[in-house]
Write a protein that holds these residues in place. Structure first.
Motif, mmCIF file in Angstrom:
data_model
loop_
_atom_site.group_PDB
_atom_site.id
_atom_site.type_symbol
_atom_site.label_atom_id
_atom_site.label_comp_id
_atom_site.label_asym_id
_atom_site.label_seq_id
_atom_site.Cartn_x
_atom_site.Cartn_y
_atom_site.Cartn_z
ATOM 1 N N ARG A 58 0.827 -1.207 0.000
ATOM 2 C CA ARG A 58 0.000 0.000 0.000
ATOM 3 C C ARG A 58 0.862 1.257 0.000
ATOM 4 O O ARG A 58 0.563 2.236 -0.702
ATOM 5 C CB ARG A 58 -0.939 -0.007 1.210
ATOM 6 C CG ARG A 58 -1.909 1.158 1.221
ATOM 7 C CD ARG A 58 -2.822 1.105 2.412
ATOM 8 N NE ARG A 58 -2.101 1.307 3.671
ATOM 9 C CZ ARG A 58 -2.686 1.383 4.870
ATOM 10 N NH1 ARG A 58 -4.012 1.268 4.953
ATOM 11 N NH2 ARG A 58 -1.979 1.552 5.961
ATOM 12 N N HIS A 110 -8.235 2.501 -6.318
ATOM 13 C CA HIS A 110 -9.033 1.292 -6.089
ATOM 14 C C HIS A 110 -8.184 0.198 -5.463
ATOM 15 O O HIS A 110 -8.623 -0.472 -4.514
ATOM 16 C CB HIS A 110 -9.635 0.828 -7.411
ATOM 17 C CG HIS A 110 -10.451 -0.428 -7.293
ATOM 18 N ND1 HIS A 110 -11.633 -0.489 -6.578
ATOM 19 C CD2 HIS A 110 -10.233 -1.689 -7.770
ATOM 20 C CE1 HIS A 110 -12.120 -1.721 -6.628
ATOM 21 N NE2 HIS A 110 -11.285 -2.462 -7.349
ATOM 22 N N ARG A 111 -6.981 0.023 -5.954
ATOM 23 C CA ARG A 111 -6.092 -0.997 -5.385
ATOM 24 C C ARG A 111 -5.681 -0.642 -3.960
ATOM 25 O O ARG A 111 -5.576 -1.513 -3.100
ATOM 26 C CB ARG A 111 -4.864 -1.160 -6.280
ATOM 27 C CG ARG A 111 -5.182 -1.751 -7.655
ATOM 28 C CD ARG A 111 -4.029 -1.582 -8.621
ATOM 29 N NE ARG A 111 -2.826 -2.266 -8.144
ATOM 30 C CZ ARG A 111 -1.642 -2.155 -8.736
ATOM 31 N NH1 ARG A 111 -1.506 -1.371 -9.810
ATOM 32 N NH2 ARG A 111 -0.606 -2.806 -8.263
ATOM 33 N N CYS A 113 -7.503 1.043 -1.852
ATOM 34 C CA CYS A 113 -8.697 0.775 -1.030
ATOM 35 C C CYS A 113 -8.824 -0.710 -0.726
ATOM 36 O O CYS A 113 -9.160 -1.099 0.399
ATOM 37 C CB CYS A 113 -9.932 1.295 -1.755
ATOM 38 S SG CYS A 113 -11.464 1.101 -0.820
ATOM 39 N N GLN A 114 -8.559 -1.560 -1.702
ATOM 40 C CA GLN A 114 -8.628 -3.001 -1.482
ATOM 41 C C GLN A 114 -7.601 -3.444 -0.450
ATOM 42 O O GLN A 114 -7.895 -4.252 0.451
ATOM 43 C CB GLN A 114 -8.413 -3.744 -2.803
ATOM 44 C CG GLN A 114 -9.571 -3.642 -3.774
ATOM 45 C CD GLN A 114 -9.298 -4.402 -5.057
ATOM 46 O OE1 GLN A 114 -8.157 -4.478 -5.529
ATOM 47 N NE2 GLN A 114 -10.344 -4.988 -5.638
ATOM 48 N N LEU A 115 -6.379 -2.926 -0.565
ATOM 49 C CA LEU A 115 -5.341 -3.289 0.402
ATOM 50 C C LEU A 115 -5.693 -2.792 1.804
ATOM 51 O O LEU A 115 -5.435 -3.482 2.796
ATOM 52 C CB LEU A 115 -3.995 -2.704 -0.044
ATOM 53 C CG LEU A 115 -3.337 -3.360 -1.258
ATOM 54 C CD1 LEU A 115 -2.103 -2.582 -1.681
ATOM 55 C CD2 LEU A 115 -2.967 -4.802 -0.941
ATOM 56 N N ASP A 117 -8.667 -2.456 3.085
ATOM 57 C CA ASP A 117 -9.685 -3.358 3.641
ATOM 58 C C ASP A 117 -9.044 -4.647 4.160
ATOM 59 O O ASP A 117 -9.409 -5.145 5.232
ATOM 60 C CB ASP A 117 -10.734 -3.683 2.584
ATOM 61 C CG ASP A 117 -11.575 -2.465 2.207
ATOM 62 O OD1 ASP A 117 -11.623 -1.519 3.016
ATOM 63 O OD2 ASP A 117 -12.163 -2.474 1.105
ATOM 64 N N ARG A 118 -8.099 -5.196 3.420
ATOM 65 C CA ARG A 118 -7.434 -6.425 3.855
ATOM 66 C C ARG A 118 -6.574 -6.177 5.093
ATOM 67 O O ARG A 118 -6.526 -7.006 6.004
ATOM 68 C CB ARG A 118 -6.586 -6.986 2.719
ATOM 69 C CG ARG A 118 -7.403 -7.432 1.508
ATOM 70 C CD ARG A 118 -6.541 -7.765 0.320
ATOM 71 N NE ARG A 118 -5.668 -8.901 0.589
ATOM 72 C CZ ARG A 118 -4.716 -9.311 -0.256
ATOM 73 N NH1 ARG A 118 -4.530 -8.670 -1.414
ATOM 74 N NH2 ARG A 118 -3.971 -10.353 0.050
#
Length: 267
Positions: A58, A110-111, A113-115, A117-118
């Motif tokens: 990130r 977007h990527r 944001c995905q990281l 969340d994880r």
């Protein structure tokens, strides 16, 4: 003196010589051994390693996004907390940003944001595990030690009985100065960092949080922090405090006691 070759031995390094040296070293009375980790500890270490990997990924994406927007004159300070400002630049239709660059930056957001969340999901898992373990709960009574640091100590640190005292535990973490002593003169350098690389940064971050809080609110009168902060740089005080925290952690786990503030303990 009989040479190695006369005795039928080769002086070069090879597997047989290494194995013999290991056996001889293991028989020395001063040799110390590390207990193997349990399967539970190994599983938690994978959890920490995965979270660290995702945080690094990130950070790399955020730096790339800042660099791309900088090329078009959109500047934001460093740090994940300024991600919203970068997002505003991307979504601003009036901003001087070509469509192709805007599309790529949106993909980066977007990527990220995905990281995030994880990472948050793994952090919740760490918090839950730290509440279940008695040792982790006990360690969190110390200022500067949170759920992540407490569970990391329980995961990566060997049993405290391995160390003779808390100073040995601090040295194992790498929270001691480099030794450059010679000729009977003691010369100490910077922090060695030659130790456990998972726990040490967490203790330093926790110590920095304590130092920042003390600089804003004021350290307790007569405490060690109150004596050190006016005389030494904040980072030096934080490293020294991390060393004291490591010694206190060793005592807490050995005696199975909660943290006791030295300023409030009667002499």
């Amino acid at each position: 003196m009989e040479s190695f070759l006369h005795r039928g031995r080769q002086p070069e390094k090879n597997d047989a010589a290494d194995a013999e040296a290991i056996v001889e070293a293991a028989q020395r009375p001063t040799m110390r051994f590390v207990e193997p980790k349990t399967e539970e500890q190994q599983s938690r270490s994978i959890l920490f390693r995965t979270r660290e990997q995702l945080v690094n990924q990130r950070t790399e994406l955020v730096k790339a996004l800042r660099a791309h927007l900088y090329e078009f004159g959109h500047i934001a300070p460093q740090g994940i907390r300024y991600l919203n400002r970068l997002e505003c630049f991307v979504e601003d239709e009036n901003a001087n940003l070509p469509d192709l660059a805007r599309e790529i930056c949106r993909d980066l957001l977007h990527r990220i944001c995905q990281l995030t969340d994880r990472i948050d999901a793994l952090k919740k898992k760490i918090n839950a595990l730290s509440r279940e373990a008695e040792a982790s709960r006990r360690l969190q009574t110390m200022p500067g030690v949170g759920p992540i640091a407490a569970l990391a100590i329980e995961t990566f640190a060997p049993p405290m009985e391995t160390f003779k005292c808390g100073r040995d535990f601090a040295a194992w973490l790498g929270l001691v100065p480099l030794q450059k002593s010679t000729g009977g003169k003691q010369r100490l350098g910077k922090t060695s960092k030659m130790g456990q690389c998972d726990i040490r940064p967490l203790l330093i971050i926790g110590a920095m949080a304590v130092v920042r809080w003390a600089s804003r609110k004021g350290a307790p009168e007569g405490s060690w922090l109150a004596r050190m902060m006016p005389k030494k740089p904040r980072m030096l005080v934080a490293i020294a405090l991390a060393n004291k925290m490591a010694r206190g952690i060793c005592a807490m786990l050995t005696k199975e006691e909660d943290y006791r503030n030295p300023a409030t303990v009667p002499a």
